[in-house]
Motif scaffolding. Structure first.
Motif, PDB file in Angstrom:
ATOM      1  N   UNK A  10     -45.817  33.222   4.136  1.00 51.93           N
ATOM      2  CA  UNK A  10     -46.598  34.008   5.082  1.00 51.93           C
ATOM      3  C   UNK A  10     -46.017  35.426   5.165  1.00 51.93           C
ATOM      4  N   UNK A  11     -46.895  36.421   5.307  1.00 55.76           N
ATOM      5  CA  UNK A  11     -46.447  37.814   5.311  1.00 55.76           C
ATOM      6  C   UNK A  11     -45.540  38.148   6.486  1.00 55.76           C
ATOM      7  N   UNK A  12     -45.623  37.386   7.572  1.00 58.79           N
ATOM      8  CA  UNK A  12     -44.814  37.676   8.757  1.00 58.79           C
ATOM      9  C   UNK A  12     -43.600  36.757   8.901  1.00 58.79           C
ATOM     10  N   UNK A  13     -43.292  36.003   7.849  1.00 61.18           N
ATOM     11  CA  UNK A  13     -42.146  35.092   7.902  1.00 61.18           C
ATOM     12  C   UNK A  13     -41.205  35.359   6.724  1.00 61.18           C
ATOM     13  N   UNK A  14     -40.299  36.318   6.853  1.00 62.53           N
ATOM     14  CA  UNK A  14     -39.416  36.685   5.739  1.00 62.53           C
ATOM     15  C   UNK A  14     -38.527  35.546   5.273  1.00 62.53           C
ATOM     16  N   UNK A  15     -38.243  34.623   6.170  1.00 60.07           N
ATOM     17  CA  UNK A  15     -37.377  33.500   5.791  1.00 60.07           C
ATOM     18  C   UNK A  15     -38.007  32.623   4.713  1.00 60.07           C
ATOM     19  N   UNK A  16     -39.319  32.727   4.535  1.00 58.64           N
ATOM     20  CA  UNK A  16     -39.990  31.935   3.504  1.00 58.64           C
ATOM     21  C   UNK A  16     -39.799  32.475   2.099  1.00 58.64           C
ATOM     22  N   UNK A  17     -39.354  33.726   1.974  1.00 57.75           N
ATOM     23  CA  UNK A  17     -39.143  34.327   0.660  1.00 57.75           C
ATOM     24  C   UNK A  17     -37.709  34.029   0.218  1.00 57.75           C
ATOM     25  N   UNK A  18     -37.538  32.916  -0.443  1.00 57.46           N
ATOM     26  CA  UNK A  18     -36.215  32.408  -0.770  1.00 57.46           C
ATOM     27  C   UNK A  18     -35.622  33.046  -2.029  1.00 57.46           C
TER      28      UNK A  18
END
Length: 232
Positions: free
Chosen positions: A159-167
């Motif tokens: 999701x664009x608003x959840x930086x923690x998802x970009x591992x």
């Protein structure tokens, strides 16, 4: 995905006749130039579309991969257009997308003929890559026909608003994928040629969003590109 929360004229000379001849010659030369130009355009179009003639299309293997190690997960035929890139359209862009959802969601909707869009690849958080459309074909992913014809689209879980998802695994796998694409087609590794969906002219999408770390991603792509041979 990541949809927005969104004239001279020839005359007769004083000596009589010379001007008229010059005018005729100019007309003939002009007509020849126009004819040559039209022929050149016709040749260009023929060069682009020759493969559509009966018996001229390249042989294909169903499920063949362009990226080693990817999983084949074919998108619906309604979400892409058969082509012969880079022979008919040059490939000079990579477009980065974020799903606004899960890997499974992206694969599911790209297989749906009613969705009307799909990317060439989908990258999961753990670095797993699915290829859904061959690179030689045109995916309906950018919302811009010219960009679709010249680019390869890579979707990322999250999701664009959840930086923690970009591992870390996602960034590294995506960088290897993009580096391989750049090597195959001689695409420069820079932000003019590797862009976000939000940067496509006329788009109403915002992905990959403000939390996609370009300062982290681009050095990874350059590192991976340096390991690969240049395009022939």
């Amino acid at each position: 995905m990541g949809k927005k929360a969104r004239g001279g004229a020839g005359g007769r000379s004083a000596g009589g006749g010379t001007g008229s001849g010059t005018g005729r010659r100019a007309f003939l030369v002009g007509g020849t130039v126009a004819a040559v130009g039209a022929a050149a355009l016709a040749r260009e179009e023929l060069t682009r579309w020759w493969w559509r003639l009966p018996g001229m299309e390249k042989d294909r293997v169903e499920g063949e991969l362009d990226h080693k190690g990817a999983q084949w997960a074919g998108a619906s035929r309604a979400n892409w257009r058969r082509a012969d890139r880079p022979d008919d359209f040059v490939i000079d862009r990579v477009v980065i997308h974020v799903v606004q959802g899960s890997f499974a969601t992206a694969v599911k909707v790209f297989k749906d003929p009613g969705h009307g869009a799909a990317t060439h690849y989908v990258v999961r958080k753990d670095g797993h890559v699915a290829q859904m459309i061959r690179e030689l074909d045109v995916a309906f992913h950018a919302g811009n026909r010219d960009m679709n014809e010249r680019s390869i689209g890579i979707e990322h879980e999250g999701f664009v608003d959840r930086p923690e998802g970009f591992t870390k695994a996602m960034y590294e796998a995506s960088a290897r994928l993009t580096a391989g694409i750049c090597a195959r087609y001689g695409i420069p590794v820079d932000r003019e040629h590797i862009i976000g969906h939000v940067e496509v002219p006329g788009t109403d999408h915002t992905d990959p969003g403000p939390h996609w770390d370009w300062d982290r991603y681009m050095p990874l792509v350059r590192r991976e590109r340096a390991k690969l041979p240049s395009a022939d």
